[in-house]
Design a protein around this motif. Structure first.
Motif, PDB file in Angstrom:
ATOM      1  N   TRP A 267       0.865  -1.178   0.000  1.00  0.00           N
ATOM      2  CA  TRP A 267       0.000   0.000   0.000  1.00  0.00           C
ATOM      3  C   TRP A 267       0.902   1.228   0.000  1.00  0.00           C
TER       4      TRP A 267
ATOM      5  N   ARG B 209     -17.685   2.764   1.737  1.00  0.00           N
ATOM      6  CA  ARG B 209     -17.471   1.318   1.837  1.00  0.00           C
ATOM      7  C   ARG B 209     -18.187   0.584   0.704  1.00  0.00           C
TER       8      ARG B 209
ATOM      9  N   ILE C 136     -15.910   0.976  -2.199  1.00  0.00           N
ATOM     10  CA  ILE C 136     -14.784   0.046  -2.109  1.00  0.00           C
ATOM     11  C   ILE C 136     -15.231  -1.351  -2.514  1.00  0.00           C
TER      12      ILE C 136
ATOM     13  N   ALA D 291      -6.890   4.621  -5.350  1.00  0.00           N
ATOM     14  CA  ALA D 291      -7.789   5.416  -4.516  1.00  0.00           C
ATOM     15  C   ALA D 291      -7.356   6.876  -4.557  1.00  0.00           C
TER      16      ALA D 291
ATOM     17  N   LEU E 231      -9.004  -0.803   4.329  1.00  0.00           N
ATOM     18  CA  LEU E 231      -7.949  -0.898   3.315  1.00  0.00           C
ATOM     19  C   LEU E 231      -6.726  -1.636   3.874  1.00  0.00           C
ATOM     20  N   ARG E 232      -6.364  -1.332   5.109  1.00  0.00           N
ATOM     21  CA  ARG E 232      -5.230  -2.012   5.733  1.00  0.00           C
ATOM     22  C   ARG E 232      -5.456  -3.519   5.789  1.00  0.00           C
TER      23      ARG E 232
ATOM     24  N   GLN F 176      -3.798  -7.331  -1.251  1.00  0.00           N
ATOM     25  CA  GLN F 176      -4.235  -6.360  -2.236  1.00  0.00           C
ATOM     26  C   GLN F 176      -3.180  -5.275  -2.428  1.00  0.00           C
TER      27      GLN F 176
ATOM     28  N   ILE G 167      -2.479  -1.444  -3.294  1.00  0.00           N
ATOM     29  CA  ILE G 167      -3.214  -0.180  -3.266  1.00  0.00           C
ATOM     30  C   ILE G 167      -2.265   0.979  -3.541  1.00  0.00           C
TER      31      ILE G 167
ATOM     32  N   MET H 286      -2.651   5.075  -3.405  1.00  0.00           N
ATOM     33  CA  MET H 286      -3.618   6.052  -2.890  1.00  0.00           C
ATOM     34  C   MET H 286      -3.044   7.458  -2.881  1.00  0.00           C
TER      35      MET H 286
END
Length: 256
Positions: free
Chosen positions: A51, A165, A168, A181, A200-201, A209, A211, A213
């Motif tokens: 992330w 949410r 998401i 994001a 997300l974490r 995943q 990510i 952002m």
């Protein structure tokens, strides 16, 4: 095995190819004296299962970087590799197919369709992609964001945090290789923002995943594994697992 917080797979010794890679990417707008160089020779990569937050002063090029990395904008120079594919010269049809299958998007404004229920909003990417819509899968992804009991509610019947949410869940229903994001907590109160960041974490730690952002919020950036700082279209700093105070201090130096 997912990347631990503060450590990319590359740092852990994995040789997995980057989920997203930018090679000397430039992006310009306009011509002549009106020309603006939003990105100037940017090279970076984002490891699978990591992330990364992208930060910088207003006009630094962070949203442009996100859009180029996601295939939403064509680059003026350089290469972009997304989910193992060179998308630099991809056609609109090829980019559309790639985005539908390999990329998820979450924006500050939620972008939900007001006339549809949460469940129908989440199912929309599957319908647009022409694939089979599995009610079981749609409800499972809603449950994963804690909204199974809100699946029949329309956006106006949900709080801002609940709407994000749903957004998401909609982004994740196609099981994308990369989730992009853009200011996902920008329109939320502090409590809802913490909920979304925790979600997300968990997606990174539990499901591997990837990510990328963009955010202006040091607290949001500190939730990520790493932070990339931009200024005037260049990457000028990086931080691994920084605190919110450290992020704020580095950003203040750039803005000064």
């Amino acid at each position: 095995m997912t990347a631990a917080k503060g450590m990319t797979r590359e740092q852990q010794g994995s040789r997995a190819p980057a989920a997203v890679e930018l090679r000397g990417v430039g992006r310009e707008y306009g011509t002549g004296q009106a020309r603006v160089r939003a990105l100037d020779g940017v090279s970076t990569e984002f490891a699978p299962g990591s992330w990364t937050a992208v930060m910088g002063p207003s006009g630094s090029g962070k949203s442009t970087l996100l859009h180029c990395a996601a295939g939403l904008e064509q680059v003026s120079a350089g290469q972009v590799l997304l989910a193992g594919q060179d998308i630099t010269a991809a056609s609109d049809a090829e980019l559309t197919a790639l985005r539908r299958g390999s990329v998820g998007f979450v924006f500050q404004s939620f972008n939900l369709i007001g006339s549809l229920t949460a469940e129908q909003n989440v199912a929309l990417p599957l319908k647009l992609g022409g694939g089979r819509v599995s009610t079981k899968d749609v409800r499972a992804v809603l449950a994963s964001v804690g909204l199974d009991d809100r699946r029949r509610h329309r956006p106006r019947e949900l709080s801002g945090g609940q709407q994000q949410r749903v957004a998401i869940a909609r982004a994740m229903v196609t099981r994308p290789a990369v989730l992009f994001a853009d200011e996902p907590t920008g329109a939320l109160d502090s409590g809802s923002a913490r909920t979304v960041l925790g979600l997300l974490r968990g997606m990174v730690d539990s499901a591997g995943q990837t990510i990328v952002m963009v955010t202006h919020d040091p607290a949001a950036a500190a939730s990520a594994d790493a932070v990339v700082f931009l200024s005037d279209g260049h990457i000028v700093d990086r931080a691994i697992a920084p605190s919110a105070a450290e992020v704020a201090a580095r950003l203040a130096r750039l803005e000064a």
